[in-house]
Enzyme design. Structure first.
Site, PDB file in Angstrom:
ATOM      1  N   ARG A 166       0.882  -1.186   0.000  1.00  0.00           N
ATOM      2  CA  ARG A 166       0.000   0.000   0.000  1.00  0.00           C
ATOM      3  C   ARG A 166       0.908   1.220   0.000  1.00  0.00           C
ATOM      4  O   ARG A 166       1.662   1.442   0.945  1.00  0.00           O
ATOM      5  CB  ARG A 166      -0.902   0.000   1.234  1.00  0.00           C
ATOM      6  N   HIS A 187      -7.023   0.778  -6.736  1.00  0.00           N
ATOM      7  CA  HIS A 187      -7.253  -0.094  -5.578  1.00  0.00           C
ATOM      8  C   HIS A 187      -7.904  -1.388  -6.084  1.00  0.00           C
ATOM      9  O   HIS A 187      -9.068  -1.673  -5.815  1.00  0.00           O
ATOM     10  CB  HIS A 187      -8.167   0.628  -4.573  1.00  0.00           C
ATOM     11  N   GLN A 202      -9.829  -3.997  -3.811  1.00  0.00           N
ATOM     12  CA  GLN A 202     -11.141  -3.520  -3.389  1.00  0.00           C
ATOM     13  C   GLN A 202     -12.189  -3.837  -4.451  1.00  0.00           C
ATOM     14  O   GLN A 202     -13.292  -4.300  -4.152  1.00  0.00           O
ATOM     15  CB  GLN A 202     -11.076  -1.998  -3.141  1.00  0.00           C
ATOM     16  N   ASP A 227     -17.102   6.904  -1.941  1.00  0.00           N
ATOM     17  CA  ASP A 227     -15.847   6.826  -1.180  1.00  0.00           C
ATOM     18  C   ASP A 227     -15.617   8.216  -0.573  1.00  0.00           C
ATOM     19  O   ASP A 227     -16.273   9.194  -0.961  1.00  0.00           O
ATOM     20  CB  ASP A 227     -14.709   6.421  -2.146  1.00  0.00           C
ATOM     21  N   CYS A 259     -16.310   1.461   0.051  1.00  0.00           N
ATOM     22  CA  CYS A 259     -15.105   0.679   0.352  1.00  0.00           C
ATOM     23  C   CYS A 259     -14.721   0.761   1.820  1.00  0.00           C
ATOM     24  O   CYS A 259     -14.029  -0.116   2.323  1.00  0.00           O
ATOM     25  CB  CYS A 259     -13.960   1.136  -0.542  1.00  0.00           C
ATOM     26  N   ARG A 286     -13.383  -8.717   0.885  1.00  0.00           N
ATOM     27  CA  ARG A 286     -11.967  -8.417   0.636  1.00  0.00           C
ATOM     28  C   ARG A 286     -11.146  -9.678   0.864  1.00  0.00           C
ATOM     29  O   ARG A 286     -10.287 -10.028   0.063  1.00  0.00           O
ATOM     30  CB  ARG A 286     -11.476  -7.296   1.570  1.00  0.00           C
TER      31      ARG A 286
HETATM   32  N1  NVA Z   1      -9.804   6.682  -1.698  1.00  0.00           N
HETATM   33  C1  NVA Z   1      -9.482   6.204  -0.376  1.00  0.00           C
HETATM   34  C2  NVA Z   1      -9.732   4.753  -0.259  1.00  0.00           C
HETATM   35  C3  NVA Z   1      -9.525   4.163   1.108  1.00  0.00           C
HETATM   36  C4  NVA Z   1      -9.737   2.677   1.153  1.00  0.00           C
HETATM   37  C5  NVA Z   1      -8.040   6.544  -0.050  1.00  0.00           C
HETATM   38  O1  NVA Z   1      -7.188   6.391  -0.941  1.00  0.00           O
HETATM   39  O2  NVA Z   1      -7.778   6.961   1.070  1.00  0.00           O
HETATM   40  N1   CP Z   2     -11.159  -0.333   1.972  1.00  0.00           N
HETATM   41  C1   CP Z   2      -9.913  -0.369   2.442  1.00  0.00           C
HETATM   42  O1   CP Z   2      -8.936  -0.551   1.723  1.00  0.00           O
HETATM   43  O2   CP Z   2      -9.837  -0.197   3.793  1.00  0.00           O
HETATM   44  P1   CP Z   2      -8.498   0.052   4.612  1.00  0.00           P
HETATM   45  O3   CP Z   2      -7.968   1.400   4.190  1.00  0.00           O
HETATM   46  O4   CP Z   2      -8.917   0.055   6.051  1.00  0.00           O
HETATM   47  O5   CP Z   2      -7.518  -1.028   4.314  1.00  0.00           O
END
Ligand code: NVA
Ligand code: CP
Length: 322
Positions: A108, A135, A138, A230, A270, A298
């Site tokens: 990540r 992502h 997801q 989101d 998500c 997930r």
């Molecule tokens: N768009 C959000 C998704 C979190 C799962 C982010 O990147 O923070």
């Molecule tokens: N949806 C998702 O990726 O959640 P987290 O940021 O908690 O991993």
């Protein structure tokens, strides 16, 4: 077809064909139906997933970690402070070193180029656990959730209300690939970029899906089978949160917007959610909401993905120094 996933990385929903997406979802559904059998067969016994995190996480960390435990393997959490990617050590060296220990690397990251660099240098598959651009894990869980509830993906009408961000990009690519019509409603200036929309439309040409971008949430929601949203400010955009709250006002999935969709429309998010901003709390607790199935999925989607990319011993061995 599933064999084609063997040894592959997943950086983007564009990396997967329609057949490969369905192969992952089929296996995820089968594994989910019989978790006891998956636990007994322990396909990852003696094997390790290395998880690199530059950003916080609940679902991604816990679903990958519990998934590996369930499948008889082990997952190692590497926090931002542990390896200081690109600061204490180069991305290239991290990829090469982790490849000597681990069977899969999940990352990540902030910049998408980081996960692409990891994949370029690693000798084991790399999974994008969220970048600023996509992502994909997801979206595999999202498609599994929709398919469970609707029995199909092709021909459905999905609507995404909010920021044209990483999740929106992956949804556009995923929907285009499986033949789901998809409309994104964003405030002016926050739409998915023109190249992303053009690429999704190119992918959709093969499946007949209609890809649209609008600036009015009602135009996207009307008649939809699925409503998705989101956060207005993603991780790394915290300093813009106040300004975005102004710009995104009205881009919320609330009961009046849900009423414009089909009566059996699914509501997805998500998570994490900012209730009262992009989504109203009551919508998430309504019968239309599948957000916690989505969170659970997930793990099932990722278990299937990991099984298909690294299920049998495929590991490219390190160079023998002798
Ligand atoms: N768009 C959000 C998704 C979190 C799962 C982010 O990147 O923070
Ligand atoms: N949806 C998702 O990726 O959640 P987290 O940021 O908690 O991993």
């Amino acid at each position: 077809m599933a064999a084609s996933l063997h040894g592959r990385s997943l950086l983007s929903m564009r990396d997967l064909s329609r057949e490969e997406i369905h192969a992952i979802l089929d296996l995820a559904a089968a594994q989910k139906r019989d978790l006891a059998a998956l636990r007994r067969s322990a396909p990852f016994c003696g094997r390790t997933l290395a998880m690199i995190f530059q950003k916080p996480s609940l679902r991604t960390r816990v679903s990958f970690e519990t998934g590996m435990t369930l499948m008889g393997g082990h997952a190692i959490y590497l926090s931002p402070a542990d390896i200081k990617l690109g600061e204490r050590e180069s991305t290239e060296d991290i990829a090469l070193v982790l490849s000597r220990y681990a069977d899969i690397i999940m990352a990540r990251v902030f910049g998408h180029s980081i996960v692409a660099d990891l994949a370029r240098h690693a000798t084991v598959p790399v999974i994008n656990g969220l970048s600023d651009f996509e992502h994909p894990c997801q979206i595999l869980a999202d498609l599994l959730t929709v398919r469970e509830r609707k029995g199909k993906l092709e021909g459905l009408c999905g609507a995404y209300i909010g920021d044209g961000n990483n999740v929106a990009n992956s949804l556009l690519f995923g929907a285009a690939r499986v033949g789901m019509n998809f409309t994104v409603a964003s405030p002016p200036g926050f739409e998915p970029t023109a190249p992303v929309v053009a690429e999704a439309r190119k992918m959709a040409a093969a499946t007949g899906a209609k890809i649209q971008v609008v600036n009015n949430p009602a135009d996207a929601a009307r008649g939809a089978d699925m409503l998705y949203t989101d956060v207005w400010a993603s991780m790394g955009q915290e300093s813009e949160a106040a300004a975005r709250r102004e710009k995104f006002r009205g881009f919320q999935i609330d009961m009046p917007l849900l009423k414009l969709a089909r009566p059996d429309a699914l509501v997805l998010h998500c998570l994490p959610a900012h209730y009262g901003e992009e989504i109203a709390y009551d919508v998430t607790r309504s019968p239309n909401s599948a957000i916690f199935d989505q969170a659970e999925n997930r793990m099932h989607a990722q278990n299937a993905l990991m099984t298909l990319i690294a299920g049998d011993s495929h590991r490219k061995e390190g160079k023998d120094p002798r």
